[in-house]
Each structure stands twice: as C-alpha cells, then as structure tokens.
Design a protein around this motif. Sequence first.
Motif, PDB file in Angstrom:
ATOM      1  N   GLU A 106      -7.903   5.229   2.296  1.00  0.00           N
ATOM      2  CA  GLU A 106      -7.218   4.179   3.066  1.00  0.00           C
ATOM      3  C   GLU A 106      -6.179   4.770   4.018  1.00  0.00           C
ATOM      4  O   GLU A 106      -5.981   4.261   5.119  1.00  0.00           O
ATOM      5  N   HIS A 157       0.859  -1.185   0.000  1.00  0.00           N
ATOM      6  CA  HIS A 157       0.000   0.000   0.000  1.00  0.00           C
ATOM      7  C   HIS A 157       0.894   1.233   0.000  1.00  0.00           C
ATOM      8  O   HIS A 157       0.909   2.008   0.962  1.00  0.00           O
ATOM      9  N   HIS A 178      -6.397   3.121  -4.308  1.00  0.00           N
ATOM     10  CA  HIS A 178      -5.479   2.259  -3.572  1.00  0.00           C
ATOM     11  C   HIS A 178      -4.408   3.071  -2.828  1.00  0.00           C
ATOM     12  O   HIS A 178      -3.629   3.784  -3.447  1.00  0.00           O
ATOM     13  N   ASP A 211      -5.868  -3.688   4.011  1.00  0.00           N
ATOM     14  CA  ASP A 211      -7.216  -4.138   3.625  1.00  0.00           C
ATOM     15  C   ASP A 211      -7.799  -5.098   4.653  1.00  0.00           C
ATOM     16  O   ASP A 211      -8.986  -5.019   4.996  1.00  0.00           O
TER      17      ASP A 211
END
Length: 247
Positions: free
Chosen positions: A167, A34, A162, A43
């Motif tokens: 995130e 990541h 992503h 995730d």
Amino acid sequence: MKKILWGELRRTEFEELAKANAVVIIPVGSTEQHGNHLPINTDANCCFVIAQRAAQAIDEFPVLVLPTIWTGYSPHHMAYPGAITLKYHTFVELLTQVAASVHAHGFEKILFLNGHGGNSPAVASMRTKVAAEEGVSSVGYNYMNLPSVPEQLMKMGVKDGHAGDMETSLQLFLQPELVDMEAAAWVQGVHGDPSNATREKGESIVNVVVSALIKLLRDYHSGKLEDDLSRLSWLPELLSYASRGLR
Ligand SMILES: [Zn+2]
C-alpha cells in the motif's frame, strides 16, 4: 479519452450503455488509519484508480466506474483518529441498494472491486444475498487478490499487509504528495514494513493489478467467468425444499 465515470454521464447516455452490456465496477473503499505515513483514503483511492485505468484500457465493450463507496466496515480502526465506519448491516444494505439501483437501469454485469480487507466478508455475503433475494448477479474481488496477482506480487518480493510495503508503494505512485516517508515505520495498526516501499514498485504493482483486472473484465463480459446467479443454481431446489417444510 472516452467517458468511463458513471457520475459524468447524462441521463440520455445510460440506455445505450446497458444495451451494449457494459460492465459496471463498484469500487468499495474505506476511510481509516494507515499508519502515521499514509492518508486515510488509501483504500478508496487505490481501488478507484485501478478501476479507472482498467476501464479506460478496454475498447471492445463499455466499462463504467461508479463513484467509490468511500466508507466501509472498519470498527477495528475506530481507536485511531479519522476512521469512519458503517455498522455491518448498514454497510451491507448500502451495497445492496447501490447494486440494485445499477441493475434497475438495465445493467447485468456488476463487479465489486474492494480495496479494504475488512470489507471482504461483508461484500461476499452481500453478493449472495443480492443474488438470492433481489435477482442481481455480481462478481467481487479485492484488487490485491485478483487472479494471478498474489503470485506475481510474491515474485516481485512485495508483501501485502495493512499500510505495509504494497500500500505504501502504491500511494507513493498514486498520491505521493500525501505520503510522509519519514514516518514510514512500523507502529501499532501497521502490518509489515513500509520503509522499503518505492514509487517504482508502486507503478509495477499498478501495472500487474490493472492487467489482471482487464483480463477479468473480459472474461466476465464474455461469459467465461461465473457470476453469483450461476453459482446459485442450487437455490430453486433449496427453496422448494423449504416450501415443503423440509430442512
Ligand atoms: Zn488499506
């Protein structure tokens, strides 16, 4: 706090929970890069924590959370260190057997909560297969695509992507000790811009996603939400065509 983790139950506790028509969440994660700033368990961590928070918030019926499926379908991340992927059919078979095992213990409500976009096509096709071939019904969502979540994130100005804004903000809230914000920049393998991420934003995103999941769990338990078997009402007809040699 009530027990919500499948792994913490004793064998004597399952029958009653199945009789109460508990909803069982199977968190589906991945282990993959990541960017240079987030841990590779991002995730898996996000979907597991979100599942637990929603399960803990519901009192009217039991919700159980399985241990996270920590590895997913990530061949496109194998060029980066740390990624662990399954082959497509191994992944589908793994999820099939986990769902069939949960079902074998009397649980009829199964929700796959996915945390990795690359898993989505496999999870969707696996659910149809499990319903058609094993008679196991389920529903499945990416946490970031739960009903109303994309619209709410857009309103908040949070961008998906992503290792990007969403995130990174989530990880700043959930596992801040594992985030390196000095390295939070676009590099190959990152989609979007992680540099504007904040812990506060992460907390708001968690609240939005958990609320959406609570509503979905209630709709699923009450029968308001269609599951795969009800969507497969065409299946007996198809099978009878097939058995008569009609294509
Ligand atoms: Zn991710």
